[in-house]
Design a protein around this motif. Structure first.
Motif, PDB file in Angstrom:
ATOM      1  N   LYS A 147      61.999  47.011  24.373  1.00 24.91           N
ATOM      2  CA  LYS A 147      63.322  47.176  24.967  1.00 24.91           C
ATOM      3  C   LYS A 147      64.323  46.263  24.304  1.00 24.91           C
ATOM      4  N   ASN A 148      64.009  45.002  24.077  1.00 29.26           N
ATOM      5  CA  ASN A 148      64.921  44.063  23.436  1.00 29.26           C
ATOM      6  C   ASN A 148      65.165  44.429  21.981  1.00 29.26           C
ATOM      7  N   VAL A 149      64.134  44.899  21.299  1.00 29.55           N
ATOM      8  CA  VAL A 149      64.288  45.279  19.896  1.00 29.55           C
ATOM      9  C   VAL A 149      65.280  46.424  19.774  1.00 29.55           C
ATOM     10  N   SER A 150      65.146  47.440  20.634  1.00 31.30           N
ATOM     11  CA  SER A 150      66.077  48.573  20.579  1.00 31.30           C
ATOM     12  C   SER A 150      67.496  48.139  20.910  1.00 31.30           C
ATOM     13  N   LEU A 151      67.654  47.162  21.806  1.00 28.82           N
ATOM     14  CA  LEU A 151      68.979  46.635  22.132  1.00 28.82           C
ATOM     15  C   LEU A 151      69.604  45.967  20.908  1.00 28.82           C
ATOM     16  N   TYR A 152      68.807  45.184  20.192  1.00 30.52           N
ATOM     17  CA  TYR A 152      69.301  44.526  18.974  1.00 30.52           C
ATOM     18  C   TYR A 152      69.692  45.559  17.917  1.00 30.52           C
TER      19      TYR A 152
ATOM     20  N   GLY B  44      66.453  56.321  19.860  1.00 31.43           N
ATOM     21  CA  GLY B  44      66.098  56.774  21.204  1.00 31.43           C
ATOM     22  C   GLY B  44      64.706  57.365  21.274  1.00 31.43           C
ATOM     23  N   LEU B  45      64.344  58.172  20.283  1.00 33.50           N
ATOM     24  CA  LEU B  45      63.006  58.760  20.250  1.00 33.50           C
ATOM     25  C   LEU B  45      61.938  57.687  20.111  1.00 33.50           C
ATOM     26  N   LEU B  46      62.191  56.705  19.237  1.00 35.12           N
ATOM     27  CA  LEU B  46      61.241  55.612  19.061  1.00 35.12           C
ATOM     28  C   LEU B  46      61.060  54.843  20.362  1.00 35.12           C
ATOM     29  N   THR B  47      62.166  54.591  21.051  1.00 32.11           N
ATOM     30  CA  THR B  47      62.089  53.871  22.327  1.00 32.11           C
ATOM     31  C   THR B  47      61.322  54.666  23.367  1.00 32.11           C
ATOM     32  N   GLN B  48      61.619  55.975  23.474  1.00 28.81           N
ATOM     33  CA  GLN B  48      60.944  56.799  24.464  1.00 28.81           C
ATOM     34  C   GLN B  48      59.456  56.950  24.176  1.00 28.81           C
ATOM     35  N   VAL B  49      59.109  57.047  22.907  1.00 25.14           N
ATOM     36  CA  VAL B  49      57.687  57.140  22.541  1.00 25.14           C
ATOM     37  C   VAL B  49      56.939  55.892  22.987  1.00 25.14           C
ATOM     38  N   ASN B  50      57.538  54.728  22.762  1.00 26.13           N
ATOM     39  CA  ASN B  50      56.899  53.482  23.182  1.00 26.13           C
ATOM     40  C   ASN B  50      56.838  53.366  24.702  1.00 26.13           C
ATOM     41  N   ILE B  51      57.881  53.868  25.386  1.00 19.59           N
ATOM     42  CA  ILE B  51      57.853  53.866  26.856  1.00 19.59           C
ATOM     43  C   ILE B  51      56.726  54.752  27.368  1.00 19.59           C
TER      44      ILE B  51
ATOM     45  N   ARG C 149      53.988  55.537  25.781  1.00 24.44           N
ATOM     46  CA  ARG C 149      52.712  54.873  25.487  1.00 24.44           C
ATOM     47  C   ARG C 149      52.420  53.784  26.501  1.00 24.44           C
ATOM     48  N   ALA C 150      53.456  53.012  26.838  1.00 18.86           N
ATOM     49  CA  ALA C 150      53.267  51.947  27.832  1.00 18.86           C
ATOM     50  C   ALA C 150      52.873  52.526  29.186  1.00 18.86           C
ATOM     51  N   ARG C 151      53.481  53.645  29.552  1.00 18.64           N
ATOM     52  CA  ARG C 151      53.136  54.281  30.828  1.00 18.64           C
ATOM     53  C   ARG C 151      51.697  54.776  30.821  1.00 18.64           C
ATOM     54  N   ARG C 152      51.273  55.376  29.691  1.00 11.43           N
ATOM     55  CA  ARG C 152      49.893  55.850  29.600  1.00 11.43           C
ATOM     56  C   ARG C 152      48.908  54.693  29.689  1.00 11.43           C
ATOM     57  N   ARG C 153      49.258  53.571  29.024  1.00 15.78           N
ATOM     58  CA  ARG C 153      48.382  52.396  29.102  1.00 15.78           C
ATOM     59  C   ARG C 153      48.312  51.875  30.529  1.00 15.78           C
ATOM     60  N   ALA C 154      49.465  51.898  31.234  1.00 17.94           N
ATOM     61  CA  ALA C 154      49.476  51.429  32.620  1.00 17.94           C
ATOM     62  C   ALA C 154      48.623  52.327  33.504  1.00 17.94           C
ATOM     63  N   VAL C 155      48.712  53.647  33.270  1.00 22.96           N
ATOM     64  CA  VAL C 155      47.906  54.589  34.051  1.00 22.96           C
ATOM     65  C   VAL C 155      46.424  54.367  33.781  1.00 22.96           C
ATOM     66  N   GLU C 156      46.084  54.177  32.486  1.00 26.11           N
ATOM     67  CA  GLU C 156      44.686  53.947  32.132  1.00 26.11           C
ATOM     68  C   GLU C 156      44.172  52.645  32.734  1.00 26.11           C
ATOM     69  N   THR C 157      45.032  51.625  32.757  1.00 27.45           N
ATOM     70  CA  THR C 157      44.629  50.346  33.343  1.00 27.45           C
ATOM     71  C   THR C 157      44.364  50.493  34.831  1.00 27.45           C
ATOM     72  N   GLU C 158      45.264  51.207  35.527  1.00 30.74           N
ATOM     73  CA  GLU C 158      45.065  51.414  36.960  1.00 30.74           C
ATOM     74  C   GLU C 158      43.822  52.251  37.230  1.00 30.74           C
ATOM     75  N   ARG C 159      43.569  53.234  36.362  1.00 31.64           N
ATOM     76  CA  ARG C 159      42.371  54.053  36.517  1.00 31.64           C
ATOM     77  C   ARG C 159      41.112  53.209  36.335  1.00 31.64           C
ATOM     78  N   ASP C 160      41.144  52.326  35.313  1.00 31.53           N
ATOM     79  CA  ASP C 160      39.993  51.456  35.080  1.00 31.53           C
ATOM     80  C   ASP C 160      39.769  50.512  36.252  1.00 31.53           C
ATOM     81  N   LYS C 161      40.873  49.987  36.812  1.00 39.91           N
ATOM     82  CA  LYS C 161      40.741  49.097  37.972  1.00 39.91           C
ATOM     83  C   LYS C 161      40.118  49.839  39.150  1.00 39.91           C
TER      84      LYS C 161
END
Length: 345
Positions: free
Chosen positions: A2-7, A129-136, A138-150
Motif C-alpha cells: 500500500k505504501n509503495v503504490s502511494l509513493y 492499480g492492477l499491480l495493487t489489486q493483484v497484491n491485495i 494475494r493477501a486476501r487469499r493468504r489470509a483465508v488460507e491462514t484462517e483455514r489452517d487455524k
C-alpha cells in the motif's frame, strides 16, 4: 504494498506527468488560454485518482460493479473528447505553429496534448492499480488460507483431547475394576493432567518445559498400570525450555507406545527420547508391537501428522516405521523461529 503504490502515485503526479506535459508548449498556451490549461490539468489529475481509487477496484468486482467500472472508463473517454473539442483558435492556411510536432495534421497541437497525456495517465494508473489489486487479492487469499489452517489445527487439537481421555479413562477403569492399589494415585495424576489440558485449551503454543513436564506426568501415569514385563526408558534433555511448541503434540506418539507396546505376559521395552539443542528438537520412540485392534487407533497419529504439516511446513521431518515387530518414530522440528512462547489466551 500500500505504501509503495502511494509513493508511485506521488512520483507520477509530481514528477512524471508535469515532465510529460512540458514536452508540449504548455507555457505559451497557458499565457493565452489559462482557463483551458487549468481545466485540462484538473481533469487529468482527477482521471488518474478516479482510476486508482474507483475504477480498478470496480473492475476487480463482479456483476454490476464491473459494469460500473467499464461505464466510468467510457465516461472518462467522453469527457476527454469533449475537452479536446473546445476550439481555441483556427490556424491560418499553410501556417504551422513553430516547434510543435504535427503527428496528425487535422488534429490541433493542444488536442494532441490532451489525448496524449490522457492515454499516459490511463496506462500508468491502470498498471499501478492492477499491480495493487493483484497484491491485495494475494493477501486476501493468504489470509483465508491462514484462517483455514487455524480452523483445521483447532479441529485436530479438539479431536486429540477426547481421544486421549477415552484411552486414559479406559486404563483407569481397568485399575479400579481389579482394585489395584495404584488406582487412587493414577486418578490424582489424571486430574492433574486434565487441569493442564484445560489451561491449554485456548492456547496455540506452550513452553517446551511445560510440555515436557506434561509428558513426564503422562509416562508416570501410564507406568502405574504396568507390571514387571514392561520396561520404560525415558531420556529428556532440553537446553531452552522457553521455546514454543503446540500443546499435546508429542504425547500422541507416546500414547501410541503404551497402547500397542504393552503386554501383561510378554517382555517388552519402550524407549522415549526427547532432546533440544539450539532450537532443533529431536524426538523418538521405540516400542514392541502387540497387535490389538482399537477404535480410532490411527486417528491420533494422523492428526499429529496433519498438525505438523500445517504448523511446520518445510521445517520438520517425520519418519514412522513399523516392521510388524517394532514401531519406531523419529521426529525433528526446527523451533528456532519461536524462541519465546507467545500464546493466545
Amino acid at each position: 504494498m500500500k505504501n509503495v503504490s502511494l509513493y508511485i502515485d506521488i512520483f507520477f503526479c509530481v514528477i512524471v506527468l508535469p515532465v510529460m506535459a512540458m514536452t508540449f508548449p504548455v507555457e505559451r498556451w497557458f499565457h493565452n488560454f489559462q482557463w483551458y490549461i487549468i481545466t485540462v490539468g484538473v481533469w487529468l489529475y482527477a482521471a488518474y485518482l478516479i482510476n486508482r481509487m474507483v475504477t480498478i477496484p470496480l473492475l476487480f468486482g463482479s456483476g454490476s460493479r464491473r459494469i460500473a467500472g467499464i461505464a466510468i472508463i467510457v465516461l472518462s473517454v467522453f469527457i476527454t473528447y469533449a475537452i479536446s473539442q473546445v476550439s481555441l483558435y483556427i490556424p491560418k492556411p499553410n501556417v504551422h505553429d513553430s516547434g510543435i510536432m504535427r503527428i496528425m495534421p487535422l488534429v490541433q497541437p493542444y488536442q494532441q496534448m490532451v489525448w496524449s497525456l490522457f492515454m499516459i495517465i490511463e496506462t500508468f494508473s491502470f498498471a499501478v492499480g492492477l499491480l495493487t489489486q493483484v497484491n491485495i487479492q494475494r493477501a486476501r487469499r493468504r489470509a483465508v488460507e491462514t484462517e483455514r489452517d487455524k480452523a483445521e489445527i483447532a479441529l485436530y487439537k479438539a479431536q486429540i483431547k477426547p481421544h486421549f481421555m477415552f484411552n486414559t479413562l479406559n486404563s483407569l477403569y481397568g485399575l479400579f475394576l481389579t482394585r489395584n492399589e495404584k488406582a487412587l494415585e493414577f486418578l490424582e495424576k489424571f486430574i492433574s493432567m486434565m487441569r493442564y489440558i484445560h489451561t491449554t485449551t485456548c492456547r496455540d503454543m506452550v513452553t517446551l518445559s511445560d510440555e515436557v513436564e506434561y509428558i513426564k506426568q503422562y509416562v508416570g501415569l501410564q507406568s502405574l498400570r504396568l507390571n514387571e514385563m514392561t520396561t520404560v526408558k525415558i531420556d529428556i534433555n532440553i537446553s531452552n525450555g522457553s521455546l514454543a511448541i503446540p500443546p499435546m503434540l508429542l504425547v500422541t506418539f507416546i500414547e501410541n507406545c503404551f497402547k500397542h507396546g504393552v503386554s501383561p505376559v510378554e517382555k517388552s521395552d519402550m524407549i522415549i527420547s526427547l532432546t533440544e539443542t539450539d532450537g532443533q528438537l529431536e524426538f523418538s520412540t521405540s516400542n514392541h508391537v502387540f497387535p490389538v485392534k482399537r477404535i480410532g487407533e490411527h486417528m491420533g497419529i494422523e492428526n499429529c501428522r496433519k498438525r505438523l504439516a500445517l504448523l511446520y511446513q518445510g521445517r520438520h521431518s517425520l519418519d514412522i516405521r513399523n516392521d510388524g515387530t517394532t514401531y519406531n518414530v523419529n521426529l525433528k522440528i526446527d523451533l528456532s523461529q519461536y524462541d519465546q512462547v507467545c500464546c493466545n489466551r
